[in-house]
Design a protein around this motif. Sequence first.
Motif, PDB file in Angstrom:
ATOM      1  N   UNK A 276       7.330  16.994 -13.278  1.00  0.00           N
ATOM      2  CA  UNK A 276       8.521  17.761 -13.643  1.00  0.00           C
ATOM      3  C   UNK A 276       9.633  17.610 -12.606  1.00  0.00           C
ATOM      4  N   UNK A 277       9.328  17.186 -11.406  1.00  0.00           N
ATOM      5  CA  UNK A 277      10.359  16.957 -10.395  1.00  0.00           C
ATOM      6  C   UNK A 277      11.166  15.696 -10.671  1.00  0.00           C
ATOM      7  N   UNK A 278      10.618  14.766 -11.447  1.00  0.00           N
ATOM      8  CA  UNK A 278      11.251  13.475 -11.651  1.00  0.00           C
ATOM      9  C   UNK A 278      11.745  13.260 -13.083  1.00  0.00           C
ATOM     10  N   UNK A 279      11.727  14.293 -13.884  1.00  0.00           N
ATOM     11  CA  UNK A 279      12.230  14.167 -15.263  1.00  0.00           C
ATOM     12  C   UNK A 279      13.655  14.686 -15.338  1.00  0.00           C
TER      13      UNK A 279
ATOM     14  N   UNK B 284       0.820  -1.212   0.000  1.00  0.00           N
ATOM     15  CA  UNK B 284       0.000   0.000   0.000  1.00  0.00           C
ATOM     16  C   UNK B 284       0.851   1.258   0.000  1.00  0.00           C
ATOM     17  N   UNK B 285       1.934   1.245   0.757  1.00  0.00           N
ATOM     18  CA  UNK B 285       2.834   2.392   0.786  1.00  0.00           C
ATOM     19  C   UNK B 285       3.471   2.614  -0.584  1.00  0.00           C
ATOM     20  N   UNK B 286       3.887   1.558  -1.225  1.00  0.00           N
ATOM     21  CA  UNK B 286       4.464   1.663  -2.568  1.00  0.00           C
ATOM     22  C   UNK B 286       3.463   2.185  -3.589  1.00  0.00           C
ATOM     23  N   UNK B 287       2.237   1.711  -3.515  1.00  0.00           N
ATOM     24  CA  UNK B 287       1.200   2.197  -4.437  1.00  0.00           C
ATOM     25  C   UNK B 287       0.872   3.664  -4.188  1.00  0.00           C
ATOM     26  N   UNK B 288       0.879   4.068  -2.919  1.00  0.00           N
ATOM     27  CA  UNK B 288       0.623   5.477  -2.596  1.00  0.00           C
ATOM     28  C   UNK B 288       1.743   6.360  -3.142  1.00  0.00           C
ATOM     29  N   UNK B 289       3.005   5.949  -2.953  1.00  0.00           N
ATOM     30  CA  UNK B 289       4.123   6.717  -3.493  1.00  0.00           C
ATOM     31  C   UNK B 289       4.066   6.770  -5.010  1.00  0.00           C
ATOM     32  N   UNK B 290       3.691   5.672  -5.631  1.00  0.00           N
ATOM     33  CA  UNK B 290       3.567   5.636  -7.089  1.00  0.00           C
ATOM     34  C   UNK B 290       2.491   6.611  -7.556  1.00  0.00           C
TER      35      UNK B 290
ATOM     36  N   UNK C 282       1.528   9.324  -6.069  1.00  0.00           N
ATOM     37  CA  UNK C 282       2.018  10.691  -5.872  1.00  0.00           C
ATOM     38  C   UNK C 282       2.983  11.075  -6.986  1.00  0.00           C
ATOM     39  N   UNK C 283       3.884  10.177  -7.317  1.00  0.00           N
ATOM     40  CA  UNK C 283       4.891  10.469  -8.347  1.00  0.00           C
ATOM     41  C   UNK C 283       4.237  10.616  -9.718  1.00  0.00           C
ATOM     42  N   UNK C 284       3.178   9.874  -9.978  1.00  0.00           N
ATOM     43  CA  UNK C 284       2.545   9.894 -11.293  1.00  0.00           C
ATOM     44  C   UNK C 284       1.615  11.087 -11.502  1.00  0.00           C
ATOM     45  N   UNK C 285       1.351  11.877 -10.481  1.00  0.00           N
ATOM     46  CA  UNK C 285       0.493  13.055 -10.653  1.00  0.00           C
ATOM     47  C   UNK C 285       1.132  14.017 -11.646  1.00  0.00           C
TER      48      UNK C 285
END
Length: 68
Positions: free
Chosen positions: A62-65, A46-52, A54-57
């Motif tokens: 632009x923070x992860x490119x 669940x924690x991994x899916x929540x982080x995923x 957040x990152x995919x929003x």
Amino acid sequence: MMGRFSTVFGLVEATFIVFFTLAIGIAAELIEIRLVYVVGSFLFLGLGLAFNAIVQKKNKRNHYQAAE
């Protein structure tokens, strides 16, 4: 100055690791170890899916490119 902050964060992280390891060990002693393992696995999933999520929003992408 930044080195001090990273040192403090490292200390906090290490403290959390010790407490979580202790909590998991105590839970395994009090409850069946298989149940602790299964519950922990689902919590981390669940924690991994929540982080995923957040990152995919779109507003966070632009923070992860990589910079061009």
